[in-house]
Enzyme design. Sequence first.
Site, PDB file in Angstrom:
ATOM      1  N   HIS A  12       0.951  -1.341  -0.055  1.00  0.00           N
ATOM      2  CA  HIS A  12       0.101  -0.089  -0.103  1.00  0.00           C
ATOM      3  C   HIS A  12       0.891   1.198   0.069  1.00  0.00           C
ATOM      4  O   HIS A  12       0.499   2.336   0.537  1.00  0.00           O
ATOM      5  CB  HIS A  12      -1.072  -0.235   1.345  1.00  0.00           C
ATOM      6  CG  HIS A  12      -0.286  -0.055   2.553  1.00  0.00           C
ATOM      7  ND1 HIS A  12      -0.673  -0.692   3.452  1.00  0.00           N
ATOM      8  CD2 HIS A  12       0.784   0.532   2.870  1.00  0.00           C
ATOM      9  CE1 HIS A  12      -0.201  -0.443   4.570  1.00  0.00           C
ATOM     10  NE2 HIS A  12       1.097   0.244   4.318  1.00  0.00           N
ATOM     11  N   HIS A  59      -2.050   4.615   9.525  1.00  0.00           N
ATOM     12  CA  HIS A  59      -0.701   5.101   9.659  1.00  0.00           C
ATOM     13  C   HIS A  59      -0.939   6.534  10.577  1.00  0.00           C
ATOM     14  O   HIS A  59      -0.484   7.571  10.183  1.00  0.00           O
ATOM     15  CB  HIS A  59       0.015   5.562   8.423  1.00  0.00           C
ATOM     16  CG  HIS A  59       0.418   4.078   7.536  1.00  0.00           C
ATOM     17  ND1 HIS A  59      -0.701   3.683   7.124  1.00  0.00           N
ATOM     18  CD2 HIS A  59       1.487   3.333   7.643  1.00  0.00           C
ATOM     19  CE1 HIS A  59      -0.377   2.478   6.365  1.00  0.00           C
ATOM     20  NE2 HIS A  59       0.770   2.454   6.674  1.00  0.00           N
ATOM     21  N   HIS A 193      10.360  -4.294   3.761  1.00  0.00           N
ATOM     22  CA  HIS A 193      10.693  -2.619   3.849  1.00  0.00           C
ATOM     23  C   HIS A 193      10.875  -2.516   5.257  1.00  0.00           C
ATOM     24  O   HIS A 193      10.204  -2.655   6.253  1.00  0.00           O
ATOM     25  CB  HIS A 193       9.688  -1.834   3.269  1.00  0.00           C
ATOM     26  CG  HIS A 193       8.310  -1.672   3.728  1.00  0.00           C
ATOM     27  ND1 HIS A 193       7.301  -2.577   3.933  1.00  0.00           N
ATOM     28  CD2 HIS A 193       7.522  -0.479   4.097  1.00  0.00           C
ATOM     29  CE1 HIS A 193       6.159  -2.332   4.549  1.00  0.00           C
ATOM     30  NE2 HIS A 193       6.379  -0.756   4.751  1.00  0.00           N
ATOM     31  N   GLU A 240       3.664  -5.366   8.533  1.00  0.00           N
ATOM     32  CA  GLU A 240       2.424  -5.225   8.023  1.00  0.00           C
ATOM     33  C   GLU A 240       1.904  -6.548   7.527  1.00  0.00           C
ATOM     34  O   GLU A 240       0.775  -6.698   7.461  1.00  0.00           O
ATOM     35  CB  GLU A 240       2.607  -4.035   6.811  1.00  0.00           C
ATOM     36  CG  GLU A 240       2.722  -3.011   7.631  1.00  0.00           C
ATOM     37  CD  GLU A 240       2.974  -1.577   6.364  1.00  0.00           C
ATOM     38  OE1 GLU A 240       2.757  -0.563   6.853  1.00  0.00           O
ATOM     39  OE2 GLU A 240       3.184  -2.092   5.248  1.00  0.00           O
TER      40      GLU A 240
END
Length: 320
Positions: A12, A59, A193, A240
């Site tokens: 995303h 977030h 990431h 995530e």
Amino acid sequence: MARIIAGVASSHVPAIGAAIDNHRTEEPYWKRVFSGFEKSKEWMAKAKPDVCIAVYNDHASAFSVEFVPTFALGCAAEFPPADEGWGPRPVPVVKGHPELAAHIAQSVILDEFDLTVVNKMEVDHGLTVPLNLLFGSPKEWPCPVIPLAVNVVLYPPPTGHRCFMLGRAIRKAVESYPEDLRVVVFGTGGMSHQISGPRAGLINKKFDTAFLDNLTKDPAKLARMPHVEYMREAGAEGIEMVMWLVMRGALDDKVDEVYRFYTVPASNTAVGHIILANRPRAARHRAGAHKAGKRPTARKTKTPTKRAAARAKAVVIRGR
Ligand code: DHB
Ligand code: FE
């Protein structure tokens, strides 16, 4: 009866949203990313779900770091795009499905998943970017979307196992909803990431590929993976990916991999994407030597014995 027809997982990355909003999708860097979703958009246009459930993370847009619910289900009629610092993204307001959402909330809470009910919430890139990747940029999103926000930003997040079991509880909830709705579940975020610190920029293609492989064929193995392994192998934000396990738990044990795509990088992230489809009901019955549309005759009249119940329990994935 409502039923889940498929699950979709996708990164995303917010810069993907910015590339769309700033009309940069044809630039070579971004074309590489978007071209991987062309087939997915075709698949989605044919699948035409009546409702989607989007498992994503906020977030610090809707929930400040002062309070972050572990699991929060959006039960509102609509969810406007959040302002993440540059004004709200120019994407349609997400329309929810308050009736199905309330039904899911009741069902999973009675199944002892104490999620937070949210009646007002804005949604950030965690949800809107995957919608763009699968639906393109329409004037209105083609179906209602129920957001399910999972805490992966403030330690401690839920375990992969807990996420997987919540997915199972969601499947049960959907299948007990009386209206004939075809539902697609999104798992979002990932893949490897790390955005800050000495390991910023970390990408682990080997880990990501194994995760995609196991998502289809051995999700139980993924559900046992501890947080530290995500952190070590996939970077701090790789956590995530536990959200993908909610999606996978909501599907049947055996699924067909329809499509996958992987490219490195988009911004700081390895973009991973997979579409998993439940087998059609009739095929599932045949696989179990049942006649299509009928319940298995051998078991129909029997109440489960203690041993059968114990066996059934033994196949439930345990621990981390
Ligand atoms: C990036 C990726 C994310 O998943 C996110 O939430 C924010 C930034 C990135 O790659 O830059
Ligand atoms: Fe993220």
